[in-house]
Design a protein around this motif. Structure first.
Motif, short mmCIF file in Angstrom:
data_model
loop_
_atom_site.label_atom_id
_atom_site.label_comp_id
_atom_site.label_asym_id
_atom_site.label_seq_id
_atom_site.Cartn_x
_atom_site.Cartn_y
_atom_site.Cartn_z
N PRO A 202 41.48 40.85 41.72
CA PRO A 202 41.93 39.65 42.42
C PRO A 202 43.31 39.14 41.99
O PRO A 202 44.01 38.53 42.79
CB PRO A 202 40.84 38.61 42.10
N GLY A 203 43.72 39.37 40.75
CA GLY A 203 45.02 38.91 40.29
C GLY A 203 46.18 39.74 40.78
O GLY A 203 47.35 39.41 40.53
N CYS A 204 45.90 40.82 41.51
CA CYS A 204 46.95 41.71 42.01
C CYS A 204 47.70 41.04 43.16
O CYS A 204 47.10 40.62 44.15
CB CYS A 204 46.32 43.02 42.50
N THR A 205 49.02 40.94 43.03
CA THR A 205 49.83 40.30 44.08
C THR A 205 49.76 41.07 45.39
O THR A 205 49.71 40.47 46.48
CB THR A 205 51.30 40.19 43.62
N TYR A 206 49.73 42.40 45.32
CA TYR A 206 49.63 43.19 46.54
C TYR A 206 48.34 42.88 47.28
O TYR A 206 48.31 42.79 48.51
CB TYR A 206 49.70 44.68 46.22
N PRO A 221 36.26 41.69 54.78
CA PRO A 221 35.92 41.57 53.36
C PRO A 221 36.76 42.54 52.51
O PRO A 221 37.21 43.57 53.00
CB PRO A 221 34.44 41.94 53.33
N THR A 222 36.95 42.18 51.24
CA THR A 222 37.73 43.02 50.33
C THR A 222 36.80 43.76 49.37
O THR A 222 35.92 43.16 48.75
CB THR A 222 38.72 42.18 49.51
N SER A 223 37.01 45.08 49.28
CA SER A 223 36.29 45.90 48.30
C SER A 223 37.21 46.10 47.10
O SER A 223 38.31 46.64 47.24
CB SER A 223 35.91 47.25 48.90
N GLU A 224 36.77 45.68 45.93
CA GLU A 224 37.60 45.81 44.73
C GLU A 224 37.38 47.18 44.09
O GLU A 224 36.25 47.56 43.75
CB GLU A 224 37.24 44.72 43.72
#
Length: 301
Positions: A202-206, A221-224
């Motif tokens: 989650p901390g990734c700017t991209y 939805p986002t898959s990490e």
């Protein structure tokens, strides 16, 4: 031919764009164009093929590229020989995974060869975490991605934290949405025909940029995932879109075809504390400036 012209040539070769190269070397685009043309006239060959705004090296340009890197490296060694920095101790450098893979290998190799007595510790992480580690003195400097102006207010506190640090643009990345090979071309997130967005932590700017783009047109939805290789593998399943800079995609030579959609340029900044730098920092800064662009160009040959 002079060193500043060679530096400009390498920046254009790295970013494949006069506009991006101008930003990287702190010049206006018209000056970059003029300097490249003067260099081509001096050498008597065309170094670049022009396709609209895209600049790609010609065969002669590829040959000169290798010599240009050697000339910049020799110039750096010459400066150190007559004005040695005598760095010592430990240098703690933070970086995003993408920057470590596509931008840093040449700089780290050069630095180690020139200053083998310096203990260089490399830490990888998300941009927000790296900024906080520099502020807390856990790192001496870091390479981070800065959100574009259009979304900085949405990334609460990002600019406030940067105001306490020195910041310097060093690279410009072309951020991409990567799609399965059979996916139709898209103009916005509303055109996506996948079930999720694959990104890093989650901390990734991209990731933040991609999520901001996606939520304007869809509820994706986002898959990490833990790596860019894992992101591409997820894209290959046919039901996922991934986010990564073009420099990483070019570096990976993925065996299956993919589609891409540009999200736009993103600055990579070198951040460090004011008036609190170890002796090795200036040496690292100089090596980074002299070698930037070398690995990603070589990777795309």
């Amino acid at each position: 031919m002079d060193l500043s012209s060679i530096e400009i040539f390498l920046a254009v070769a790295s970013d494949r764009s006069v506009t991006k190269a101008a930003k990287a070397v702190g010049r206006v685009p018209s000056n970059v164009t003029t300097r490249v043309q003067q260099l081509e006239e001096d050498l008597g060959v065309s170094l670049f093929s022009r396709d609209g705004k895209k600049m790609t090296l010609t065969r002669e340009g590829e040959t000169f590229f290798a010599y240009a890197n050697r000339l910049m490296a020799l110039a750096l060694e010459a400066r150190q020989a007559v004005r040695p920095l005598a760095p010592s101790g430990t240098l703690r450098v933070g970086t995003m995974e993408s920057t470590a893979a596509s931008r840093l290998p040449a700089a780290l190799t050069q630095f180690n060869q020139m200053w083998p007595d310096v203990s260089l510790h490399l830490t990888m992480g998300a941009s927000r975490d790296l900024i906080r580690d520099v502020l807390s003195d856990a790192l001496d400097c870091a390479l981070i991605a800065r959100p574009p102006k259009t979304m900085r207010e949405e990334v609460s506190g990002f600019d406030a934290e940067l105001k306490a640090l020195e910041i310097e643009p060093v690279f410009v990345e072309d951020l991409l949405i990567v799609l399965p090979s059979g996916h139709p071309s898209i103009k916005s997130a509303a055109d996506l025909r996948v079930g999720s967005l694959a990104a890093l932590e989650p901390g990734c700017t991209y990731r933040r940029i991609a999520e901001n783009w996606a939520r304007k047109s869809s509820a994706l939805p986002t898959s990490e995932l833990g790596s860019y290789h894992a992101i591409l593998a997820s894209v290959a399943t046919g039901n996922t879109a991934g986010v990564m800079p073009r420099s990483v995609l070019d570096l990976m030579h993925w065996p299956t075809p993919v589609q891409t959609h540009q999200l736009g340029p993103v600055d990579t900044l070198l951040v460090y504390r004011r008036n609190d730098r170890p002796s090795a920092f200036n040496a690292f800064h100089e090596v980074l400036s002299a070698t930037k662009g070398r690995d990603i160009r070589l990777a795309t040959n």
